[in-house]
Motif scaffolding. Sequence first.
Motif, mmCIF file in Angstrom:
data_model
loop_
_atom_site.group_PDB
_atom_site.id
_atom_site.type_symbol
_atom_site.label_atom_id
_atom_site.label_comp_id
_atom_site.label_asym_id
_atom_site.label_seq_id
_atom_site.Cartn_x
_atom_site.Cartn_y
_atom_site.Cartn_z
ATOM 1 N N TYR A 101 28.241 11.248 26.791
ATOM 2 C CA TYR A 101 28.433 10.723 25.441
ATOM 3 C C TYR A 101 28.112 9.226 25.310
ATOM 4 O O TYR A 101 28.148 8.685 24.222
ATOM 5 C CB TYR A 101 29.872 10.981 24.970
ATOM 6 N N THR A 118 28.224 22.015 21.518
ATOM 7 C CA THR A 118 28.877 20.989 22.322
ATOM 8 C C THR A 118 28.176 20.870 23.675
ATOM 9 O O THR A 118 27.198 21.567 23.950
ATOM 10 C CB THR A 118 30.380 21.310 22.508
ATOM 11 N N LYS A 119 28.672 19.979 24.519
ATOM 12 C CA LYS A 119 28.068 19.778 25.839
ATOM 13 C C LYS A 119 28.469 20.913 26.780
ATOM 14 O O LYS A 119 29.555 21.493 26.656
ATOM 15 C CB LYS A 119 28.499 18.437 26.429
ATOM 16 N N GLU A 148 32.643 12.184 29.382
ATOM 17 C CA GLU A 148 32.498 11.236 28.264
ATOM 18 C C GLU A 148 31.535 10.108 28.639
ATOM 19 O O GLU A 148 30.665 9.729 27.855
ATOM 20 C CB GLU A 148 33.877 10.666 27.925
ATOM 21 N N ILE A 187 25.382 8.312 22.928
ATOM 22 C CA ILE A 187 25.677 8.524 21.514
ATOM 23 C C ILE A 187 26.473 7.367 20.955
ATOM 24 O O ILE A 187 26.292 6.939 19.823
ATOM 25 C CB ILE A 187 26.450 9.841 21.327
ATOM 26 N N SER A 188 27.424 6.860 21.772
ATOM 27 C CA SER A 188 28.337 5.803 21.302
ATOM 28 C C SER A 188 27.650 4.467 21.169
ATOM 29 O O SER A 188 26.565 4.243 21.629
ATOM 30 C CB SER A 188 29.520 5.708 22.264
ATOM 31 N N LYS A 220 34.924 19.065 23.480
ATOM 32 C CA LYS A 220 33.950 18.088 23.967
ATOM 33 C C LYS A 220 32.976 18.701 24.964
ATOM 34 O O LYS A 220 31.848 18.230 25.093
ATOM 35 C CB LYS A 220 34.676 16.905 24.611
#
Length: 428
Positions: free
Chosen positions: A424, A205-206, A420, A427-428, A176
């Motif tokens: 992220y 990835t990040k 996260e 994105i979610s 991740k």
Amino acid sequence: MENSQDHFEVLRRIEKEPETTQRKLAKDLGFSLGKLNYCLKALKNKGFIKTRNFKKNPNKINYFYVLTPRGISEKTKLTFNFMKRKMKEYDELKNELNESDIAGLKGNNYGFVGRLSKKFPSQVMVDLTEVCNLACIHCTHPEFKLSTVYGKRMLDPKFNKKMIEEVSTIGKGFTKYIRYTSNGEPLVHPKSYEMIQDAVENSGTKVTLTTNGTLLNEKRMFKILKTGLHMIDISTDAASNETYKKIRVGGDLDVTKSNILKLIKLREEAKSKTKIIVSFVEQKENTHEVEDFKRYWESKNVDEVLIRRLHSNSGSNLQDKEKTESNQGNRKPCLYPWERVILNARGKLAFCPTDWYAKSELCSYENNSIEEVWKNTFYKDLRNQHLTCNFSNKFCKQCPDWKNTSWPFDKNKSYADLVEKILYKEIS
């Protein structure tokens, strides 16, 4: 290329049924005729088999194959190796099943849950250097500098490049984020900006960076924003300069604060997407400033204000060390063996991010891979030790920091949860 498994299967079949045709032998083995001929020729050249002509045989079988004494010996050796491989596969499967069973008995989902993957670590930490420009009181670095382990090392960029390649291929979808940090100050490394940019552009990835922020003059701020870094975490630990100087010895809060505010401004001007975090390790010297710290930075357009729990650095900070040997049965598994691998400044792979004295080093990254290490028997055994609280690993046994790690299902959130949330959520 010779294949010992193929040779083993051919020798075993010939011994059972010497009077057979090549076509039937190929069909029984699931080989093409070309592959079978290749194997038979190799075995014959090595003296493991010989052919006998039976042209007068009424069944029209032209040849039958006989194992020579050397062939019988080779088959025995291949059989032994075959059994060893199968026993190893059985033991590995048994360990995986035991790990799942033990986790179930614990009454929690300890194991590979959520973002945690048995195929590849969800987090790769990269220690760029052992050198630091501060002497923080909650950090082991001042003591570490006096040890024989310390060597002012800088990570060889070739290991960074190898790590990026592995994450982008084998770790794709599993890792991740890559976290650049160090047992020192990452930006001391003269190639740090280039190495970070390489990861941003090629890892898939990040990428995050943890820094004390003291070296971020305007030129370096432009360089770090230019890399495309996804998140920068600046460790500050104080609301007043008086407290800052007590904790971050050798630093000046006025300088660090000015650097952070300038970085925020430059980010807005450049329309950069880099997220800016300011963090605070709570300890007895600064606990009275937590609320002031939060109020100030929440008003300054940072993306997160993070209050961290104090670790003992695997018990190496003597003033915070807690002996846990007498109370093993009540401890939960530490998250780290399921979450991350560390690439340290010595070019070694390790399993613990709070190890300063090479006690968790596993091997050189030169001739090994993260994937191999992640799946090897050492890691599997270490996880079982944490699940059963039955430690043969002395380093883990004496460490009190397991209680400061948070699993994906825990109420207390971890650094991975922060990543996260920050990186992220769009994105979610």
